[in-house]
Design an enzyme around this catalytic site. Structure first.
Site, PDB file in Angstrom:
ATOM      1  N   TYR A  40      -1.981  39.294  54.420  1.00 22.99           N
ATOM      2  CA  TYR A  40      -1.972  38.176  53.847  1.00 22.99           C
ATOM      3  C   TYR A  40      -1.549  37.993  52.450  1.00 22.99           C
ATOM      4  O   TYR A  40      -1.134  37.139  51.904  1.00 22.99           O
ATOM      5  CB  TYR A  40      -3.037  36.930  53.828  1.00 22.99           C
ATOM      6  CG  TYR A  40      -3.451  36.955  55.766  1.00 22.99           C
ATOM      7  CD1 TYR A  40      -2.482  37.109  56.266  1.00 22.99           C
ATOM      8  CD2 TYR A  40      -4.743  36.457  55.801  1.00 22.99           C
ATOM      9  CE1 TYR A  40      -2.713  37.002  57.770  1.00 22.99           C
ATOM     10  CE2 TYR A  40      -4.934  36.058  57.137  1.00 22.99           C
ATOM     11  CZ  TYR A  40      -3.995  36.586  58.106  1.00 22.99           C
ATOM     12  OH  TYR A  40      -4.224  36.079  59.497  1.00 22.99           O
ATOM     13  N   ASP A  72      -9.622  37.860  61.222  1.00 24.39           N
ATOM     14  CA  ASP A  72      -8.821  36.219  61.478  1.00 24.39           C
ATOM     15  C   ASP A  72      -8.881  35.980  62.819  1.00 24.39           C
ATOM     16  O   ASP A  72      -9.494  35.200  63.362  1.00 24.39           O
ATOM     17  CB  ASP A  72      -7.862  35.915  60.866  1.00 24.39           C
ATOM     18  CG  ASP A  72      -7.050  34.526  60.520  1.00 24.39           C
ATOM     19  OD1 ASP A  72      -8.110  33.834  61.242  1.00 24.39           O
ATOM     20  OD2 ASP A  72      -6.113  34.351  60.047  1.00 24.39           O
ATOM     21  N   ASP A  88     -11.727  33.798  65.797  1.00 17.07           N
ATOM     22  CA  ASP A  88     -11.038  32.734  66.375  1.00 17.07           C
ATOM     23  C   ASP A  88     -11.438  32.817  67.926  1.00 17.07           C
ATOM     24  O   ASP A  88     -11.812  31.998  68.727  1.00 17.07           O
ATOM     25  CB  ASP A  88      -9.720  32.181  66.128  1.00 17.07           C
ATOM     26  CG  ASP A  88      -9.670  31.595  64.894  1.00 17.07           C
ATOM     27  OD1 ASP A  88     -10.379  31.415  64.258  1.00 17.07           O
ATOM     28  OD2 ASP A  88      -8.481  30.739  64.782  1.00 17.07           O
TER      29      ASP A  88
END
Length: 370
Positions: free
Chosen positions: A143, A251, A255
């Site tokens: 990222y 990440d 989830d």
């Protein structure tokens, strides 16, 4: 009573302002009933900041975040801003806060509360009693790595580039957070990467192994490929205690773990920086669910994750264990009493909106504190 805890509240976009209002009820309750007063500033971030200030996180907001004892964050993003250039995306607001404040360790608990066992996507016997923690590195990796962007090649075709980059020190510092948490929990750390196909994964596995052997010999360390970890979370989730992963894998896996608990609307998170010489650390707390623009403004969002994020704030930033436990117990008691928002609705339960759920939690706090 003078304020003694300085908070920066950033509701953001979508359902962020709606669920944050319910946390403000709890803060008001604590002022009245627990003799705890907070000095609160509220600011703009994400799309709201773009509209008002032309940037997803202004220098002024960043300065206020640096000065605060903790940041309570809502959510950012929505279709209104989807067509903006990449450097104007609302999501860059939270990325800037993480990077500039040095918030490198994201803690995402995945706990299946007894009243919500039936709401999980898995069979009850697989998730009953589930209590795991995902530690996600949050200031490095793909990222933030360079080079990145979209370029046009000589043949006229476009090519997208993102770079996965980690240094030994970046891996070591988040690994220590994971090992320390595992030591305080059930003594097992599962470190995930793709060392079979990624050079950064090879370094990740090596550094985590070295830290474990040298500094945490009492913690059981397991290395696992990230794709296998995803499969194992769906088949035998209770084998895990603490899962450690990179920005990208953490990440994705957090989830996935959220689906096991019944709803993203139930999961809080904390993102922590290093402890400074003065004993203080920057920290930001936010629900995992995001801005949920499809239900924004309808009054049906689940505020529990935002309230539980505030409980994490009380525990991690202020050492207020008793107050954090009160909030967590109140949420669980309301759920045990049969109230449900739409995302966790079950047969035989009472469906309520955001405000009613928040009011019910405050009433439960009154009972617990009586």
């Amino acid at each position: 009573m003078p304020a003694n805890k300085k908070l920066l509240v950033l509701p953001g976009d979508g359902i962020g302002p709606e669920v944050m209002r319910e946390v403000r009820r709890i803060i008001d309750w604590m002022d009245r009933r627990r003799s705890v007063s907070f000095e609160i500033e509220e600011g703009l971030v994400g799309g709201a900041a773009l509209d008002a200030e032309g940037t997803p996180c202004s220098d002024a907001t960043l300065a206020r975040a640096r000065a605060a004892d903790a940041v309570l964050f809502g959510s950012v993003g929505g279709p209104k801003w989807d067509s903006l250039p990449f450097d104007k995306r609302p999501e860059l607001g939270i990325l800037r806060l993480r990077k500039e404040l040095g918030l490198f360790a994201n803690l995402r608990p995945a706990v299946v509360l007894d009243p919500l066992v039936e709401a999980s996507s898995l069979k009850p016997d697989l998730v009953r009693g589930l209590d795991l923690m995902i530690v996600r590195e949050s200031t490095g990796g793909i990222y933030f790595g360079e080079p990145r962007g979209v370029e046009t090649m000589p043949n006229g075709k476009r090519r997208g580039i993102d770079t996965e980059v980690y240094t030994e020190d970046e891996i070591a510092r988040v690994a220590r957070v994971g090992f320390d948490l595992a030591r305080k929990r059930r003594g097992k750390l599962t470190s995930v990467e793709k060392a079979n196909v990624m050079q950064s994964g090879r370094l990740w596995r090596a550094v985590v192994g070295e830290i474990g052997k040298a500094e945490f010999p009492d913690v059981e360390l397991e290395h696992m490929y990230a794709d296998n970890c995803a499969m194992q979370l769906c088949s035998r989730p209770k084998q895990f205690d603490v899962i450690l992963g990179s920005n990208l894998f953490g990440d994705l896996l957090s989830d996935l773990a959220a689906a096991l608990t019944g709803s993203l609307g139930m999961l809080p998170s904390a993102t922590l920086g290093a402890i400074g010489a003065d004993g203080r650390r920057h920290a930001l707390y936010e629900p995992v669910h995001g801005s949920a623009p499809d239900i924004a403004g309808k009054g049906i969002a689940n505020p529990c994750a935002q309230m539980l994020s505030f409980a994490m704030l009380l525990r991690w930033s202020f050492g207020m264990e008793e107050d954090a436990a009160l909030v967590e117990t109140a949420v669980q008691s309301v759920l045990a009493g049969g109230l449900r928002t739409a995302d966790i609705m079950q047969a035989g339960m009472a469906r309520v909106g955001t405000g009613v759920m928040g009011e019910a939690v405050v009433r439960e706090l009154d009972k617990l504190a009586a």
